[in-house]
Design a protein around this motif. Structure first.
Motif, PDB file in Angstrom:
ATOM      1  N   ARG A   1       0.803  -1.216  -0.034  1.00  0.00           N
ATOM      2  CA  ARG A   1       0.014  -0.138  -0.036  1.00  0.00           C
ATOM      3  C   ARG A   1       0.812   1.377  -0.096  1.00  0.00           C
ATOM      4  NH1 ARG A   1      -5.400  -0.756   1.545  1.00  0.00           N
ATOM      5  NH2 ARG A   1      -6.030  -2.873   1.673  1.00  0.00           N
TER       6      ARG A   1
ATOM      7  N   ARG B   1      -0.430 -12.310   1.081  1.00  0.00           N
ATOM      8  CA  ARG B   1      -0.888 -13.246   0.278  1.00  0.00           C
ATOM      9  C   ARG B   1       0.041 -14.250  -0.230  1.00  0.00           C
ATOM     10  NH1 ARG B   1      -3.541  -9.694   1.143  1.00  0.00           N
ATOM     11  NH2 ARG B   1      -5.465  -8.707   0.226  1.00  0.00           N
ATOM     12  N   ASP B   2       1.412 -14.290   0.135  1.00  0.00           N
ATOM     13  CA  ASP B   2       2.458 -15.328  -0.563  1.00  0.00           C
ATOM     14  C   ASP B   2       3.177 -15.433   0.554  1.00  0.00           C
ATOM     15  OD1 ASP B   2       3.506 -12.723  -0.386  1.00  0.00           O
ATOM     16  OD2 ASP B   2       4.800 -12.786  -1.867  1.00  0.00           O
TER      17      ASP B   2
ATOM     18  N   ARG C   1     -10.836  -7.940  -6.455  1.00  0.00           N
ATOM     19  CA  ARG C   1      -9.564  -7.926  -5.981  1.00  0.00           C
ATOM     20  C   ARG C   1      -9.113  -9.422  -5.611  1.00  0.00           C
ATOM     21  NH1 ARG C   1      -6.791  -5.322  -1.149  1.00  0.00           N
ATOM     22  NH2 ARG C   1      -8.514  -4.947   0.197  1.00  0.00           N
TER      23      ARG C   1
ATOM     24  N   ARG D   1      -2.847 -13.694 -10.662  1.00  0.00           N
ATOM     25  CA  ARG D   1      -1.774 -13.003 -11.102  1.00  0.00           C
ATOM     26  C   ARG D   1      -0.702 -13.983 -11.544  1.00  0.00           C
ATOM     27  NH1 ARG D   1      -0.706 -10.122  -5.787  1.00  0.00           N
ATOM     28  NH2 ARG D   1       0.385 -11.856  -4.784  1.00  0.00           N
TER      29      ARG D   1
ATOM     30  N   ARG E   1       7.519  -6.622  -6.089  1.00  0.00           N
ATOM     31  CA  ARG E   1       7.410  -8.093  -5.015  1.00  0.00           C
ATOM     32  C   ARG E   1       8.853  -8.135  -4.668  1.00  0.00           C
ATOM     33  NH1 ARG E   1       2.592  -9.431  -4.873  1.00  0.00           N
ATOM     34  NH2 ARG E   1       3.137 -10.866  -3.097  1.00  0.00           N
TER      35      ARG E   1
ATOM     36  N   ASP F   1      -5.730 -11.017  -7.218  1.00  0.00           N
ATOM     37  CA  ASP F   1      -4.694 -11.395  -6.298  1.00  0.00           C
ATOM     38  C   ASP F   1      -4.334 -12.922  -6.609  1.00  0.00           C
ATOM     39  OD1 ASP F   1      -4.484  -9.043  -5.482  1.00  0.00           O
ATOM     40  OD2 ASP F   1      -5.590  -9.392  -3.347  1.00  0.00           O
TER      41      ASP F   1
HETATM   42  O1   DC Z   1      -3.634  -7.216   2.781  1.00  0.00           O
HETATM   43  P1   DC Z   1      -4.227  -5.604   2.099  1.00  0.00           P
HETATM   44  O2   DC Z   1      -5.459  -5.864   1.750  1.00  0.00           O
HETATM   45  O3   DC Z   1      -3.541  -4.640   2.954  1.00  0.00           O
HETATM   46  O4   DC Z   1      -3.188  -5.794   0.747  1.00  0.00           O
HETATM   47  C1   DC Z   1      -3.430  -5.042  -0.108  1.00  0.00           C
HETATM   48  C2   DC Z   1      -2.983  -5.474  -1.683  1.00  0.00           C
HETATM   49  O5   DC Z   1      -1.436  -5.663  -1.511  1.00  0.00           O
HETATM   50  C3   DC Z   1      -3.622  -7.114  -1.953  1.00  0.00           C
HETATM   51  O6   DC Z   1      -4.754  -6.652  -2.674  1.00  0.00           O
HETATM   52  C4   DC Z   1      -2.627  -7.450  -2.804  1.00  0.00           C
HETATM   53  C5   DC Z   1      -1.161  -6.936  -2.131  1.00  0.00           C
HETATM   54  N1   DC Z   1      -0.416  -7.967  -1.410  1.00  0.00           N
HETATM   55  C6   DC Z   1       0.262  -8.813  -1.905  1.00  0.00           C
HETATM   56  O7   DC Z   1       0.381  -9.067  -3.439  1.00  0.00           O
HETATM   57  N2   DC Z   1       1.113  -9.782  -1.366  1.00  0.00           N
HETATM   58  C7   DC Z   1       1.223  -9.640   0.045  1.00  0.00           C
HETATM   59  N3   DC Z   1       1.823 -10.397   0.592  1.00  0.00           N
HETATM   60  C8   DC Z   1       0.373  -8.446   0.456  1.00  0.00           C
HETATM   61  C9   DC Z   1      -0.561  -7.723  -0.230  1.00  0.00           C
END
Ligand code: DC
Length: 228
Positions: free
Chosen positions: A40, A130-131, A180, A187, A109, A184
Motif C-alpha cells: 500500500r 498473500r504469498d 481484488r 496474477r 514484489r 490477487d
Molecule cells: O492485505 P491488504 O489488503 O492490505 O493488501 C493490499 C494489496 O497488496 C492486496 O490486494 C495484494 C497486495 N499484497 C500482495 O500482493 N502480497 C502480500 N503479501 C500482501 C499484499
C-alpha cells in the motif's frame, strides 16, 4: 543461535488476517508484520507521482528508487515511505485498488519480499499477506490460510466502514472484494493460494476470538512436537 519462530497467515481481502494476526502476536509476544501495508505504501508513492498502474516500466523504475521500511511505535507497526510515516494514508479504496494492481509486477514484489525475509530472520514474527507461506517464509513453523465467504467478508468490511459514514453499499464492497480476489489469485507472480502445508481456516461462522484460539493452540502443539 537462538531458534526464531515464524507464523505465516495468508488469505483474501477482508478475511480478518490483520485483526487475528495482531491479537495472536500479542498473546505469543511475537512481532506482527503487515505486508499489505508495504504494498500500500508503494501504491501511495505511485499515486502521488501520477504513475499509472498500466505503465509497467515506470512502476518498475519507481519501485527501485523508492524506500519502504517499517518501524514500531508502542508495539504498533508504522510503514515509512522515504522516511515519512504514511500509516494513516494507505487505507483508502484508491490505495487498495492501486496496491492490488501494482503488486503483480516482479520488481515491486522482489524489493518487498527481501525486506520481509530479513525481518523474519531476526525475531519471532507473525506475518500476514498473500504469498507468505508460499514464497516469503516457505519454512514457517505454522502456516494458516484464512478465508471466509465473500458475503461475510463484505459484511464485516461494511460494518467497519459504516462507523466512518461510508457512501458505499454492501453490494459495492462485495463487488470490490471479488475483483481484488480475482486479481490477487490469478496474477502470474506469486498468486494468492494455499500453501500445501497450510492449515485451512474458514472463519465465516467463527468469531475472531475463536480463530485466535485455534491458531495459538496449533502453534503450541507444533512447538511441543518440535516440528517444522
Ligand atoms: O492485505 P491488504 O489488503 O492490505 O493488501 C493490499 C494489496 O497488496 C492486496 O490486494 C495484494 C497486495 N499484497 C500482495 O500482493 N502480497 C502480500 N503479501 C500482501 C499484499
Amino acid at each position: 543461535m537462538k531458534k526464531v519462530y515464524n507464523i505465516a497467515i495468508d488469505g483474501p481481502a477482508g478475511a480478518g488476517k490483520s485483526t487475528i494476526a495482531r491479537s495472536v502476536a500479542e498473546r505469543l509476544h511475537f512481532v506482527y508484520v503487515d505486508t499489505g501495508a508495504m504494498y500500500r505504501a508503494m501504491a501511495l508513492y505511485f499515486l502521488r507521482n501520477g504513475i499509472p498502474s498500466s505503465d509497467e516500466a515506470a512502476i518498475s523504475r519507481a519501485a527501485e528508487e523508492v524506500n519502504v521500511t517499517i518501524a514500531y511505535k508502542n508495539g504498533e507497526q508504522q510503514v515509512l515511505l522515504n522516511g515519512e510515516n504514511v500509516s494513516g494514508l494507505i487505507r483508502t479504496g484508491e490505495v487498495s485498488a492501486m496496491a492490488s494492481a501494482t503488486s503483480v509486477y516482479l520488481p515491486v514484489r522482489k524489493k518487498l519480499v527481501e525486506l520481509q525475509k530479513k525481518l523474519a530472520e531476526k525475531e519471532n514474527v507473525i506475518m500476514d499477506g498473500r504469498d507468505i507461506g508460499t514464497c516469503v517464509l516457505p519454512d514457517a513453523d505454522l502456516k494458516i490460510y484464512l478465508t471466509a465467504s465473500s458475503k461475510v467478508r463484505a459484511r464485516r468490511r461494511f460494518g467497519q466502514l459504516r462507523n466512518s459514514g461510508t457512501e458505499y453499499t454492501l453490494e459495492d464492497i462485495e463487488k470490490d472484494i471479488i475483483e481484488r480476489d480475482n486479481r490477487d489469485m490469478n496474477r502470474e507472480v506469486s498468486p494468492l493460494k494455499q500453501a500445501e502445508d497450510a492449515v485451512f481456516v474458514d472463519s465465516s461462522s467463527m468469531t475472531a476470538r475463536q480463530v485466535e484460539e485455534q491458531i495459538v493452540e496449533l502453534f503450541k502443539q507444533k512447538k511441543e512436537r518440535g516440528e517444522k
